[in-house]
Design an enzyme around this catalytic site. Structure first.
Site, mmCIF file in Angstrom:
data_model
loop_
_atom_site.group_PDB
_atom_site.id
_atom_site.type_symbol
_atom_site.label_atom_id
_atom_site.label_comp_id
_atom_site.label_asym_id
_atom_site.label_seq_id
_atom_site.Cartn_x
_atom_site.Cartn_y
_atom_site.Cartn_z
ATOM 1 N N CYS A 144 29.107 44.966 36.126
ATOM 2 C CA CYS A 144 29.064 43.799 37.023
ATOM 3 C C CYS A 144 27.734 43.041 36.935
ATOM 4 O O CYS A 144 27.708 41.806 36.802
ATOM 5 C CB CYS A 144 29.342 44.233 38.460
ATOM 6 S SG CYS A 144 28.643 45.838 38.889
ATOM 7 N N HIS A 237 26.109 40.693 44.031
ATOM 8 C CA HIS A 237 24.872 41.197 43.416
ATOM 9 C C HIS A 237 23.901 40.029 43.237
ATOM 10 O O HIS A 237 24.261 38.985 42.674
ATOM 11 C CB HIS A 237 25.158 41.797 42.035
ATOM 12 C CG HIS A 237 25.888 43.111 42.068
ATOM 13 N ND1 HIS A 237 26.223 43.782 43.221
ATOM 14 C CD2 HIS A 237 26.315 43.902 41.034
ATOM 15 C CE1 HIS A 237 26.843 44.914 42.903
ATOM 16 N NE2 HIS A 237 26.917 45.009 41.589
HETATM 17 N N1 LIG Z 1 32.863 48.239 42.232
HETATM 18 C C1 LIG Z 1 32.412 47.298 41.401
HETATM 19 O O1 LIG Z 1 31.844 46.263 41.834
HETATM 20 C C2 LIG Z 1 32.564 47.459 39.916
HETATM 21 C C3 LIG Z 1 32.154 46.413 39.104
HETATM 22 C C4 LIG Z 1 32.316 46.521 37.699
HETATM 23 C C5 LIG Z 1 32.877 47.664 37.176
HETATM 24 N N2 LIG Z 1 33.264 48.688 38.001
HETATM 25 C C6 LIG Z 1 33.893 49.850 37.379
HETATM 26 O O2 LIG Z 1 35.268 49.835 37.774
HETATM 27 C C7 LIG Z 1 35.771 51.166 37.896
HETATM 28 C C8 LIG Z 1 36.341 51.365 39.292
HETATM 29 O O3 LIG Z 1 35.274 51.229 40.226
HETATM 30 P P1 LIG Z 1 35.534 51.232 41.786
HETATM 31 O O4 LIG Z 1 34.254 50.773 42.379
HETATM 32 O O5 LIG Z 1 36.795 50.520 42.127
HETATM 33 O O6 LIG Z 1 35.758 52.807 42.082
HETATM 34 P P2 LIG Z 1 36.484 53.518 43.335
HETATM 35 O O7 LIG Z 1 36.428 52.633 44.525
HETATM 36 O O8 LIG Z 1 35.879 54.869 43.415
HETATM 37 O O9 LIG Z 1 38.025 53.643 42.873
HETATM 38 C C9 LIG Z 1 38.446 54.568 41.912
HETATM 39 C C10 LIG Z 1 39.948 54.461 41.736
HETATM 40 O O10 LIG Z 1 40.354 55.311 40.655
HETATM 41 C C11 LIG Z 1 41.366 56.205 41.107
HETATM 42 N N3 LIG Z 1 41.192 57.475 40.392
HETATM 43 C C12 LIG Z 1 40.134 58.317 40.434
HETATM 44 N N4 LIG Z 1 40.333 59.361 39.605
HETATM 45 C C13 LIG Z 1 41.554 59.175 39.036
HETATM 46 C C14 LIG Z 1 42.347 59.916 38.141
HETATM 47 N N5 LIG Z 1 41.917 61.080 37.631
HETATM 48 N N6 LIG Z 1 43.563 59.432 37.797
HETATM 49 C C15 LIG Z 1 44.023 58.256 38.321
HETATM 50 N N7 LIG Z 1 43.326 57.524 39.194
HETATM 51 C C16 LIG Z 1 42.106 57.966 39.545
HETATM 52 C C17 LIG Z 1 41.181 56.323 42.612
HETATM 53 O O11 LIG Z 1 42.458 56.678 43.168
HETATM 54 P P3 LIG Z 1 42.606 57.431 44.607
HETATM 55 O O12 LIG Z 1 42.023 56.523 45.642
HETATM 56 O O13 LIG Z 1 44.075 57.595 44.744
HETATM 57 O O14 LIG Z 1 41.870 58.739 44.475
HETATM 58 C C18 LIG Z 1 40.760 54.884 42.954
HETATM 59 O O15 LIG Z 1 41.920 54.068 43.008
HETATM 60 C C19 LIG Z 1 34.603 52.084 37.544
HETATM 61 O O16 LIG Z 1 34.676 52.439 36.195
HETATM 62 C C20 LIG Z 1 33.376 51.210 37.824
HETATM 63 O O17 LIG Z 1 32.246 51.607 37.086
HETATM 64 C C21 LIG Z 1 33.128 48.602 39.341
#
Ligand SMILES: NC(=O)c1ccc[n+]([C@@H]2O[C@H](COP(=O)([O-])OP(=O)(O)OC[C@H]3O[C@@H](n4cnc5c(N)ncnc54)[C@H](OP(=O)(O)O)[C@@H]3O)[C@@H](O)[C@H]2O)c1
Length: 345
Positions: A144, A237
């Site tokens: 991001c 950010h």
């Molecule tokens: N947040 C940001 O601003 C941002 C920006 C750029 C990139 N990212 C990237 O985007 C990705 C997601 O980030 P996030 O912030 O959304 O994370 P998050 O809020 O922790 O969400 C993770 C998601 O993945 C699911 N999950 C976890 N383990 C899994 C598995 N083994 N099999 C299937 N589903 C699984 C979770 O499902 P449950 O809820 O059902 O457990 C949840 O839906 C990451 O790689 C992060 O680095 C995030």
């Protein structure tokens, strides 16, 4: 035209919920398979919805699937909001099954044959997917903080050249996903270290700003020095940037390069493309996350506090953008719209 059914991997997370929001009214794509982990087996409507817009009605009764359920569906388009580490092997497997995966995760971003795309900057890199072994493929968007920075660097790199870049970020809580950092660590505090973040911010913009040739992507040789911090802000950010231009410029030249920046024609007409990828704000105290994180529906980056050193080469500014939309889900959706428009889907 019937909308193409897509899968959202990590549909319940911070990025996944943005996918659900953005796809609800999308003209080409429809969220058909919602994949989670701990929430698998429950109706999506039972999941805690954490955005400040209502949960779209269409997903309320859809079940949250486990990954193994998705593998039984016919391959199509997948948007991945899976955690780094989990995402890598899952996305590889889905591509082997024929899925076209648009990922937010870090795992494949620097793979030689995976494009790291920001449509306004390097739409041509999307062609790299043809070098993957198929039948499906993976296209990535960046970290991001890196995406927002790259958008501001692109016109400066093109117009004046960049000898050096120093950036200090103040990153929002939603950037750490859910549940994110403990409240007892962040309330009344700034966290001055985010593991693994600075390396991504220093490397990824060089790939996106690089040149695609027969050997793959030759990264732009721009030295980037990053310090990444987490601030007690829900969304958006902020980045304080100091660059050294290769050629002398005036403040008016710089302002014109930033505010006049547009993507190629094929990108300008895409559903999620903002009219202005960069919006230059002239008020002396802007941008600020509370007011400016959602410019252009969360797809524009605000740039302000432009200051040029007396030698015409040292330039300082502050930029700000939505980490979960332009920095994540919106970035993937825009990449998919570009793939659709260029016949890759
Ligand atoms: N947040 C940001 O601003 C941002 C920006 C750029 C990139 N990212 C990237 O985007 C990705 C997601 O980030 P996030 O912030 O959304 O994370 P998050 O809020 O922790 O969400 C993770 C998601 O993945 C699911 N999950 C976890 N383990 C899994 C598995 N083994 N099999 C299937 N589903 C699984 C979770 O499902 P449950 O809820 O059902 O457990 C949840 O839906 C990451 O790689 C992060 O680095 C995030």
């Amino acid at each position: 035209m019937a909308r193409l059914p897509v899968a959202v991997l990590g549909a319940t997370g911070a990025v996944g919920q943005r996918f659900i929001q953005l796809l609800a009214e999308h003209p080409q794509f429809e969220a058909a398979h919602l994949v989670g982990d701990a929430t698998a087996g429950r109706p999506y409507g039972d999941v805690v919805w954490r955005l400040d817009v209502p949960m779209p009605e269409a997903v309320r009764r859809q079940p949250v699937l486990a990954l193994k359920d998705l593998e039984r569906a016919p391959p199509g388009i997948a948007f991945s909001g899976l955690p780094g580490g989990v995402a890598g092997p899952v996305e590889t497997r889905l591509a082997q099954l024929g899925w076209k995966v648009f990922t937010n995760a870090r795992d494949h971003r620097m793979d030689a044959d995976v494009p790291l795309v920001i449509p306004e900057v390097n739409a041509d890199h999307l062609a790299l997917v043809a070098r993957q072994h198929g039948p499906g493929w993976i296209a990535a968007n960046g970290n991001c903080t890196a995406i927002l920075l790259t958008l501001a660097l692109a016109p400066l790199h093109r117009a004046f050249g960049l000898d050096d870049v120093h950036v200090t970020s103040l990153q929002a809580l939603s950037g750490a996903g859910y549940p994110g950092v403990p409240a007892s660590d962040i309330v009344g505090n700034v966290l001055t270290f985010i593991e693994g973040e600075e390396e991504k911010v220093e490397r990824e913009p060089c790939k996106t700003l690089g040149t695609l040739g027969p050997e793959g992507v030759r990264p732009a040789p721009i030295p980037i020095h990053a310090t990444c911090t987490r601030a007690n802000v829900p969304e958006g950010h902020t980045e304080s940037v100091h660059v050294r231009l290769s050629r002398k410029a005036s403040l008016a030249d710089v302002r014109e390069a930033l505010s006049g920046f547009r993507g190629p024609d094929v990108v300008r007409g895409l559903h999620s493309a903002p009219k202005a990828p960069l919006q230059v704000l002239d008020a002396p105290d802007r941008p600020q996350p509370r007011w400016d994180a959602m410019l252009g529906g969360g797809m524009s980056v605000a740039v302000g506090r432009l200051r040029l050193d007396a030698d015409g080469r040292g330039l300082r500014f502050v930029l700000l953008g939505s980490n979960t939309i332009r920095g994540a889900a919106g970035a993937s959706v825009l990449n998919a719209e570009l793939a659709f428009a260029t016949g890759l889907l």
